[in-house]
Design an enzyme around this catalytic site. Structure first.
Site, PDB file in Angstrom:
ATOM      1  N   ARG A 161       0.842  -1.198   0.000  1.00  0.00           N
ATOM      2  CA  ARG A 161       0.000   0.000   0.000  1.00  0.00           C
ATOM      3  C   ARG A 161       0.874   1.243   0.000  1.00  0.00           C
ATOM      4  NH1 ARG A 161      -4.378  -0.812   4.482  1.00  0.00           N
ATOM      5  NH2 ARG A 161      -4.980   1.196   3.667  1.00  0.00           N
ATOM      6  N   LYS A 218       1.904  -1.202   4.818  1.00  0.00           N
ATOM      7  CA  LYS A 218       1.361   0.148   4.631  1.00  0.00           C
ATOM      8  C   LYS A 218       2.202   1.142   5.414  1.00  0.00           C
ATOM      9  CE  LYS A 218      -2.114   2.887   6.592  1.00  0.00           C
ATOM     10  NZ  LYS A 218      -1.483   3.204   7.762  1.00  0.00           N
ATOM     11  N   HIS A 248       4.719 -14.613   5.886  1.00  0.00           N
ATOM     12  CA  HIS A 248       3.331 -14.852   5.504  1.00  0.00           C
ATOM     13  C   HIS A 248       2.364 -14.346   6.569  1.00  0.00           C
ATOM     14  CE1 HIS A 248       4.305 -18.327   7.989  1.00  0.00           C
ATOM     15  NE2 HIS A 248       3.029 -18.435   8.236  1.00  0.00           N
ATOM     16  N   TYR A 299       0.470  -8.181   8.828  1.00  0.00           N
ATOM     17  CA  TYR A 299       0.173  -6.795   8.491  1.00  0.00           C
ATOM     18  C   TYR A 299       1.235  -5.951   9.169  1.00  0.00           C
ATOM     19  CZ  TYR A 299      -1.781  -2.162   8.613  1.00  0.00           C
ATOM     20  OH  TYR A 299      -1.937  -0.810   8.473  1.00  0.00           O
TER      21      TYR A 299
END
Length: 76
Positions: free
Chosen positions: A14, A32, A44, A47
């Site tokens: 992102r 992000k 894996h 976030y």
């Protein structure tokens, strides 16, 4: 993304994601507004947001209790 970085399938980079050389972003990892330094790994199911300078491997979800309590000698 720097040279040699590996980005896995279904990874989502992102806005603000900076990936260093030879870093590994695995399956189903979302980055992000974070910098992943050269050689770091997010293998894996992770976030990573609003982070600066991840230099070591980044763990995903903890293994199941059955895996965590396996006997080193038998693997069961």
């Amino acid at each position: 993304m720097a040279d040699g970085a590996i980005i896995g399938p279904y990874a989502r980079l992102r806005p603000g994601a900076e990936i260093g050389a030879k870093a590994h972003i695995g399956n189903f990892v979302e980055i992000k507004n974070a910098r992943i330094d050269a050689g770091a790994k997010a293998n894996h199911l992770s976030y990573i947001g609003d982070a600066d300078g991840a230099r070591a491997p980044i763990s995903g979800p903890a293994p199941s209790p059955a895996i965590m309590t396996a006997s080193p000698s038998t693997g069961r």
